[in-house]
Enzyme design. Sequence first.
Site, PDB file in Angstrom:
ATOM      1  N   LEU A 166       0.833  -1.210   0.000  1.00  0.00           N
ATOM      2  CA  LEU A 166       0.000   0.000   0.000  1.00  0.00           C
ATOM      3  C   LEU A 166       0.859   1.247   0.000  1.00  0.00           C
ATOM      4  O   LEU A 166       0.478   2.274  -0.540  1.00  0.00           O
ATOM      5  CB  LEU A 166      -0.899   0.011   1.234  1.00  0.00           C
ATOM      6  CG  LEU A 166      -2.002  -1.040   1.286  1.00  0.00           C
ATOM      7  CD1 LEU A 166      -2.690  -1.021   2.629  1.00  0.00           C
ATOM      8  CD2 LEU A 166      -3.016  -0.790   0.180  1.00  0.00           C
ATOM      9  N   GLY A 167       2.022   1.160   0.645  1.00  0.00           N
ATOM     10  CA  GLY A 167       2.881   2.331   0.685  1.00  0.00           C
ATOM     11  C   GLY A 167       4.128   2.046   1.489  1.00  0.00           C
ATOM     12  O   GLY A 167       4.214   1.040   2.190  1.00  0.00           O
ATOM     13  N   ILE A 168       5.100   2.944   1.348  1.00  0.00           N
ATOM     14  CA  ILE A 168       6.327   2.818   2.109  1.00  0.00           C
ATOM     15  C   ILE A 168       6.439   4.062   2.971  1.00  0.00           C
ATOM     16  O   ILE A 168       6.558   5.167   2.459  1.00  0.00           O
ATOM     17  CB  ILE A 168       7.543   2.686   1.182  1.00  0.00           C
ATOM     18  CG1 ILE A 168       7.329   1.494   0.246  1.00  0.00           C
ATOM     19  CG2 ILE A 168       8.816   2.517   1.987  1.00  0.00           C
ATOM     20  CD1 ILE A 168       8.398   1.353  -0.813  1.00  0.00           C
TER      21      ILE A 168
ATOM     22  N   GLY B 285       8.006   6.086   6.629  1.00  0.00           N
ATOM     23  CA  GLY B 285       9.319   6.295   7.209  1.00  0.00           C
ATOM     24  C   GLY B 285       9.792   5.116   8.017  1.00  0.00           C
ATOM     25  O   GLY B 285      10.989   4.937   8.227  1.00  0.00           O
TER      26      GLY B 285
ATOM     27  N   ASP C  63       3.074  12.414  15.681  1.00  0.00           N
ATOM     28  CA  ASP C  63       3.336  12.459  14.239  1.00  0.00           C
ATOM     29  C   ASP C  63       2.065  12.816  13.471  1.00  0.00           C
ATOM     30  O   ASP C  63       1.694  12.146  12.507  1.00  0.00           O
ATOM     31  CB  ASP C  63       3.913  11.123  13.777  1.00  0.00           C
ATOM     32  CG  ASP C  63       4.759  11.280  12.512  1.00  0.00           C
ATOM     33  OD1 ASP C  63       5.064  12.434  12.139  1.00  0.00           O
ATOM     34  OD2 ASP C  63       5.104  10.249  11.906  1.00  0.00           O
TER      35      ASP C  63
END
Length: 671
Positions: A350-352, A354, A469
């Site tokens: 789905l995503g990368i 941090g 965050d």
Amino acid sequence: MQSMVALVLALLLLLALDGEVASSMDDGQFAYQGFGAARLMLDDAIVTPSGLLMLAQTKCHAFHPTPLSFHKNSTATMNTTVVARSFSTSFVFAIVGKYDGLSSYGLAFVIAPTTNLSTMNSGPYMGLLNTTNGTVNNHVLAVELDTIMNTDNHVGIDVNSLMSRQAKPAGYYADEDGTFRDLRLNSYKPMQVWADYDSQTKQLNVTLSPVQVPKPKNPLLSEAIDLSTIMADIMYVGFSSSAGISLMTRHYVLGWSFSLDGPTPPLDFSKLPILPRVGPKPRSKVFDAVLPMATAFLATALLTAIFFFFWHQRRFAEVREDWEDEFGPHRFVYKDLFLATDGFKDRNLLGIGGFGRVYKGVLPTANLEIAVKRVSHDSRQGVREFIAEVVSIGRLRHRNIVQLLGYCRRKGELLLVYDYMENGSLDKYLHIKNGPTLYWFERCKIIKGVMSSLLYLHEDWEKLVVHRDVKASNVLLDSQMNGRLGDFGLARLYDHGTVAKTTHVVGTMGYLAPELVCTGKATPFTDMFAFGIFLLEVTCGRRPISIDENNNQVLLVDWVLEHHRNGSILDVVDPRLTGNFNKNEVTLLLKLGLMCSHPSPNTRPTMRKVIHYMDGDQPAPDLSPTYMSYSMMMSMHNEGFDSYVTVCPQSEASICTVSGDSSASIFLEGR
Ligand SMILES: *[C@@H]1O[C@H](CO)[C@@H](O)[C@H](O)[C@H]1NC(C)=O
Ligand SMILES: *[C@@H]1O[C@H](CO)[C@@H](O)[C@H](O)[C@H]1NC(C)=O
Ligand SMILES: *[C@@H]1O[C@H](CO)[C@@H](O)[C@H](O)[C@H]1NC(C)=O
Ligand SMILES: *[C@@H]1O[C@H](CO)[C@@H](O)[C@H](O)[C@H]1NC(C)=O
Ligand SMILES: *[C@@H]1O[C@H](CO)[C@@H](O)[C@H](O)[C@H]1NC(C)=O
Ligand SMILES: *[C@@H]1O[C@H](CO)[C@@H](O)[C@H](O)[C@H]1NC(C)=O
């Protein structure tokens, strides 16, 4: 071991089946490589599962289902006369008796006007005709492979009766030296027979050879015969056999091709079915050959099993310690996650972020869509505390928080399992050029959701949770486009009232409050700073730090402040909204954004206060003159992120990772 041999043989048979192809056309040409798919007309003959045509009953026949026209009108003379057409056929057969050398009467290739040969005799006459001289009305042509009658082991051409017009001992004339080589028909060795008739020369040739020998040039039998009167117009072609003395005798046909008016299509031996093992004698031979093979096979299987066991152990290995028992229900089994995400395949990525990659998955038992985040971590340091936090976070329940379902630990790796959010993260609706965008009312709804979740974390839950965050890429959108705060992997928990103690500053550049950088202490105020930046980001559709045309870093907060001072605050609104927004709401949100991102923590409003302003319970105050001057001072020094460090020179913070990308996460090692 016996069953292993059977297994190997079964496999061979399966392979044989696979290669079997049949084609059949009504233009007088066909080829059967095995008979599994052929629709022969069978009379007591059978087709074995492996595709062999087997004739082993007292009287049996098998015919090609469609009749063929053997007549044609000859125009060679002025008078039109009917003549028999040329034909050509070839087949591979094997004959086996229970005892070597003793078999039944044989097999014949037959051309007959009917497939109903039930009136014809059985026994020594191959289910065809008897020894009396036939009449022309019989219209039967046969090529017999006789293993008992007459000279025993001969090949003959029979017309209308079993009195062979011509017969010779089975064998062939070798092409190399022209010598005659004997063949035993019932040797169970596959042999090929050709029968070719030429209507011009009125000649019928019959040729025999072992399958490994190509068709010999010289035929075994060459008979001058005019078939014109013998052939009826409509004829069937097929095989006939009879087995009298020993029913253990079997006649197999492996493949067969036929053609009228031309050469027969060649058979592909590689596609022919495999003959079954028969009789006690060949069996022991086969067994001797198979035994070492089977042993090797077993050993390989065993080794494979052992390898697979360890591979499996390693592949799905987890780290699990006693103290984790209390977190039981939150613990996932790695194998389940592995299977749910299809082995963490890239197409499920789905995503990368941090801190690791996020994969989509489906838990098959619950049919639940999940997102799995793989976070690298040093397994010796503070895992226990971290897991405790994870589990605590798992107990958070709020409609604007991405539900953490549980975790799993592996060596050097932690896997966090979340509810899957259908519409992905908010930042892709803000910052992707020509990407999807959001209406103002959608942005408002998302902002309100994030407000509500932060209020819950800061004040309403049993413990104070600092998210640490807050940013657009950590706000995820569910199927109804509700904003949900996610990624609590970085959040730390504090008991209410105790002073926060941390050693790491973790956050994202552009969202870090100045005092966080100086002291390394995350508080609700630092969350409020990040939230202020987030408000500006969503309203303006710009990143917290951007690069202008002169290659200077521009802080979003300074840019908005400048417009505010110049009285052109509405100029900062995301141009993609094309003016479709509520001016009062936009002005209020921008003002709140500036208030929240005030450099001095105590000047920032709490989330409860922000919500009061939003709800109109309290009119938002004007921005204080101190804020303006303070910020202007920052702006004067402003070289992007560096300005924060300049403001607090006493900081011993050292930047471990700083990337120019404004969304890159940074880690600061403080005291
Ligand atoms: C042969 O000729 C006859 C009469 O002309 C016709 O009826 C018959 O169909 C023809 N047969 C073939 C096979 O052409
Ligand atoms: C053609 O037919 C006629 C009469 O039916 C016969 O006299 C003649 O011999 C035939 N010709 C041939 C070549 O068969
Ligand atoms: C075959 O022929 C016999 C004798 O003429 C007859 O009794 C029988 O019904 C026929 N069988 C078929 C299937 O036509
Ligand atoms: C041979 O078959 C014919 C009919 O096809 C029959 O009349 C005759 O009796 C049979 N002969 C023997 C010896 O079976
Ligand atoms: C069969 O025909 C042949 C000639 O083709 C003859 O010599 C023989 O005697 C005949 N046999 C019988 C039983 O009629
Ligand atoms: C039969 O065999 C001879 C050689 O012995 C050959 O000349 C002839 O063409 C063959 N006929 C057919 C129909 O194959």
